[in-house]
Design an enzyme around this catalytic site. Structure first.
Site, PDB file in Angstrom:
ATOM      1  N   THR A  26      22.613  55.240   0.833  1.00 25.98           N
ATOM      2  CA  THR A  26      23.826  54.717   1.465  1.00 25.98           C
ATOM      3  C   THR A  26      24.446  53.588   0.651  1.00 25.98           C
ATOM      4  O   THR A  26      25.656  53.385   0.680  1.00 25.98           O
ATOM      5  CB  THR A  26      23.485  54.251   2.900  1.00 25.98           C
ATOM      6  OG1 THR A  26      23.113  55.400   3.640  1.00 25.98           O
ATOM      7  CG2 THR A  26      24.643  53.565   3.590  1.00 25.98           C
ATOM      8  N   THR A  73      17.630  54.420   2.535  1.00 26.55           N
ATOM      9  CA  THR A  73      16.682  53.716   3.413  1.00 26.55           C
ATOM     10  C   THR A  73      15.769  54.675   4.194  1.00 26.55           C
ATOM     11  O   THR A  73      14.721  54.265   4.673  1.00 26.55           O
ATOM     12  CB  THR A  73      17.415  52.809   4.427  1.00 26.55           C
ATOM     13  OG1 THR A  73      18.239  53.625   5.258  1.00 26.55           O
ATOM     14  CG2 THR A  73      18.247  51.749   3.736  1.00 26.55           C
ATOM     15  N   ASP A  74      16.191  55.954   4.310  1.00 25.40           N
ATOM     16  CA  ASP A  74      15.434  56.863   5.195  1.00 25.40           C
ATOM     17  C   ASP A  74      13.991  57.080   4.747  1.00 25.40           C
ATOM     18  O   ASP A  74      13.082  57.137   5.577  1.00 25.40           O
ATOM     19  CB  ASP A  74      16.135  58.225   5.291  1.00 25.40           C
ATOM     20  CG  ASP A  74      17.391  58.159   6.163  1.00 25.40           C
ATOM     21  OD1 ASP A  74      17.582  57.147   6.850  1.00 25.40           O
ATOM     22  OD2 ASP A  74      18.174  59.138   6.152  1.00 25.40           O
TER      23      ASP A  74
END
Ligand code: ASP
Length: 326
Positions: A12, A91-92
């Site tokens: 992101t 970030t996942d």
């Protein structure tokens, strides 16, 4: 001035969407040089060398890409002109990559992972500030020998323990009972604690190179879960991480499947679906002590460790020692 390598993988932080908005964006769209250009004050902190290694949503990360990323970082840190490394990442699955790098980077130089919850095109995007602080941290003397770190929202986390704990807010990371390694205020770094677990230079796994990793799967227990899930997973996996209830628990039906499959050579690690606590050996849920305790590792981090452990040994007792050490 120090020289910091920024290895970009996407996420992101490199996401773009409707100007100003925070939703309906695509991760991994913008190149790292564009992001760096949006943070002019970085130039006062360090000379930057950019490596756009990939540009993906971190849900496309996989063991092959971990191996590639680790290999590139291990090459970069050999360069005496490079003082530290920052990795930008979605970030996942950042927690999984952070642990893989913690175990496989052979250097005491700072390696800092960061990312963002809002895309680069959002109003008040969080990526540029996180990246700025990650570069500052990577230049800091006290950041040596800390293992791989995560930097989000003024907070320094250890690569072993960092977890994504919120899927909506900017302050999305934590390391639960272990607090954090320290804080930052703009460019200033304040360390307060250290991880006690073996990492980077001292890690057995940072002394080898890898072409692939043994397959390890994760099976989640829930009320009424069929043991067929375990038999199906065992068909094409060397090891299985059990995401048990409570202290890593499951039904009697699961217990007899685990006993059966363990005697056929499948390695099981018991973890918990509960967010906090520790999984120890258990005489009731694992009377023969076939399973290895995942202790404080989340199931996805225990999978990383078991994959690496299986590259060294298939002996249960040796893997148990590895889980106690790392
Ligand atoms: N889906 C994105 C990723 O992991 C989420 C993020 O980066 O925050 O790449």
């Amino acid at each position: 001035m120090k020289t910091i390598a920024i290895v970009a993988t996407g996420g992101t932080i490199a996401g773009t969407g409707k100007q100003g908005k925070t939703v309906a964006y695509r991760a991994g769209e913008m190149n790292v040089d564009e992001i760096i250009q949006s943070i002019p004050m970085i130039q006062d902190i360090a000379n930057i060398k950019e490596y756009q290694l990939m540009n993906i949503d971190s849900n496309e990360m996989n063991p092959q890409r971990w191996i590639e990323l680790s290999r590139i970082i291990n090459e970069i840190v050999q360069d005496e002109h490079i003082d530290g490394v920052v990795v930008t990442h979605g970030t996942d699955t950042l927690d999984e990559t952070a642990y893989f790098l913690t175990l496989t980077i052979h250097s005491a130089k700072p390696v800092v992972m960061t990312g963002a919850m809002r895309p680069a095109t959002a109003t008040s995007a969080d990526g540029p500030y996180n990246l700025y602080q990650a570069v500052c941290l990577a230049t800091h003397e006290e950041a040596h020998h800390q293992g791989v770190m995560g930097l989000f929202s003024n907070t320094i986390y250890s690569g072993r323990d960092i977890q994504k704990v919120n899927n909506y807010k900017i302050d999305a990371f934590d390391q639960k009972a272990f607090g954090c390694l320290g804080y930052m205020q703009d460019h200033e770094v304040y360390f307060f604690s250290k991880t006690f677990k073996t990492h980077t230079l001292n890690s057995l796994f940072s002394k080898s190179s890898y072409h692939d990793l043994p397959s390890v799967g994760i099976v989640y227990f829930y009320a009424g879960a069929s043991c067929q899930l375990l038999y199906d997973m065992a068909k094409n996996h060397h090891g299985i991480i059990l995401t048990g209830s409570g202290s890593g628990n499951y039904s009697e039906e699961w217990l007899s499947a685990i006993n059966d499959l363990s005697s056929q050579g499948i390695i099981f690690v018991r973890c918990s679906r509960v967010a906090q606590g520790i999984v120890f050996d258990d005489d009731i849920f694992d009377p023969h002590h076939y399973c290895i305790s995942g202790n404080t590792l989340t199931p996805q981090k225990a999978r990383v460790l078991l994959m690496l452990a299986l590259t060294q040994t298939t002996k249960r007792e040796e893997i148990r020692k590895i889980f106690n050490e790392y």
